[in-house]
Design a protein around this motif. Structure first.
Motif, PDB file in Angstrom:
ATOM      1  N   ASN A  50     -49.972  51.660  82.586  1.00  0.00           N
ATOM      2  CA  ASN A  50     -50.631  50.708  81.691  1.00  0.00           C
ATOM      3  C   ASN A  50     -49.767  49.479  81.431  1.00  0.00           C
ATOM      4  O   ASN A  50     -49.893  48.858  80.374  1.00  0.00           O
ATOM      5  N   TYR A  51     -48.897  49.135  82.367  1.00  0.00           N
ATOM      6  CA  TYR A  51     -48.041  47.966  82.186  1.00  0.00           C
ATOM      7  C   TYR A  51     -48.903  46.721  81.988  1.00  0.00           C
ATOM      8  O   TYR A  51     -49.927  46.559  82.660  1.00  0.00           O
ATOM      9  N   VAL A  52     -48.491  45.855  81.058  1.00  0.00           N
ATOM     10  CA  VAL A  52     -49.325  44.722  80.642  1.00  0.00           C
ATOM     11  C   VAL A  52     -49.590  43.705  81.757  1.00  0.00           C
ATOM     12  O   VAL A  52     -50.599  43.017  81.721  1.00  0.00           O
ATOM     13  N   GLU A  53     -48.723  43.608  82.728  1.00  0.00           N
ATOM     14  CA  GLU A  53     -48.924  42.696  83.857  1.00  0.00           C
ATOM     15  C   GLU A  53     -49.100  43.527  85.127  1.00  0.00           C
ATOM     16  O   GLU A  53     -48.126  43.852  85.800  1.00  0.00           O
ATOM     17  N   PRO A  54     -50.336  43.868  85.480  1.00  0.00           N
ATOM     18  CA  PRO A  54     -50.561  44.762  86.628  1.00  0.00           C
ATOM     19  C   PRO A  54     -49.953  44.267  87.932  1.00  0.00           C
ATOM     20  O   PRO A  54     -49.519  45.072  88.756  1.00  0.00           O
ATOM     21  N   ARG A  68     -41.798  48.858  83.840  1.00  0.00           N
ATOM     22  CA  ARG A  68     -42.781  48.364  84.807  1.00  0.00           C
ATOM     23  C   ARG A  68     -43.381  49.470  85.667  1.00  0.00           C
ATOM     24  O   ARG A  68     -44.322  49.220  86.430  1.00  0.00           O
ATOM     25  N   ASN A 106     -36.333  47.404  80.745  1.00  0.00           N
ATOM     26  CA  ASN A 106     -37.426  46.502  81.095  1.00  0.00           C
ATOM     27  C   ASN A 106     -37.923  46.759  82.514  1.00  0.00           C
ATOM     28  O   ASN A 106     -39.121  46.700  82.781  1.00  0.00           O
ATOM     29  N   ASP A 160     -44.864  52.068  84.302  1.00  0.00           N
ATOM     30  CA  ASP A 160     -45.956  52.612  83.497  1.00  0.00           C
ATOM     31  C   ASP A 160     -47.301  52.175  84.073  1.00  0.00           C
ATOM     32  O   ASP A 160     -47.491  51.015  84.426  1.00  0.00           O
ATOM     33  N   ARG A 164     -46.342  45.441  88.167  1.00  0.00           N
ATOM     34  CA  ARG A 164     -46.111  46.886  88.044  1.00  0.00           C
ATOM     35  C   ARG A 164     -45.391  47.418  89.287  1.00  0.00           C
ATOM     36  O   ARG A 164     -45.681  47.015  90.416  1.00  0.00           O
TER      37      ARG A 164
END
Length: 125
Positions: free
Chosen positions: A76-80, A72, A68, A74, A83
């Motif tokens: 394109n992590y869902v919560e910028p 973070r 997990n 990445d 990140r």
């Protein structure tokens, strides 16, 4: 005030390993080296380098927490805002490799030491 990234963060798999490190190292400079454990949101804005000590491969909760954390990194992590943009080093001292392919651009580096094999024999003559 603008944060300056000027310290190393060492992330341990368990509190026990963090406490072992604290007892063995006489390091009291939280402005230079910061310590944390997986699962406690270990990354801070002041951290310049994140060093993750890989958990044991049979510690499924620790492996999941490490995955997990690494996810973070990445782009394109869902919560910028969550990140991780700092460089991450995963130190794996176990014999089982850590699979990093799904986490983007990681380079595997190996440091092999010479093994010293010692044995005792029952024959004393």
């Amino acid at each position: 005030d603008e944060y300056v990234r000027n310290r190393v963060k060492i992330v341990f798999p368990t509190v026990k390993e963090l406490m072992t490190y604290r007892r063995s190292m006489a390091l009291a400079a939280p402005d230079v080296v910061s310590l944390s454990t997986l699962g406690f949101d270990p990354v801070d804005e002041r951290d310049n380098l994140i060093v993750v000590i890989a958990p044991s491969p049979d510690d499924m909760a620790g492996v999941t927490a490490m995955e997990n954390l690494i996810a973070r990194t990445d782009q394109n992590y869902v919560e910028p805002d969550q990140r991780i943009t700092q460089p991450v080093v995963v130190m794996n001292h176990h014999m089982m490799p850590v699979e990093m392919i799904e986490f983007g651009k990681f380079t595997s580096v190996y440091h092999l030491r010479l093994l010293s094999v010692q044995y005792m024999t029952g024959d004393a003559t």
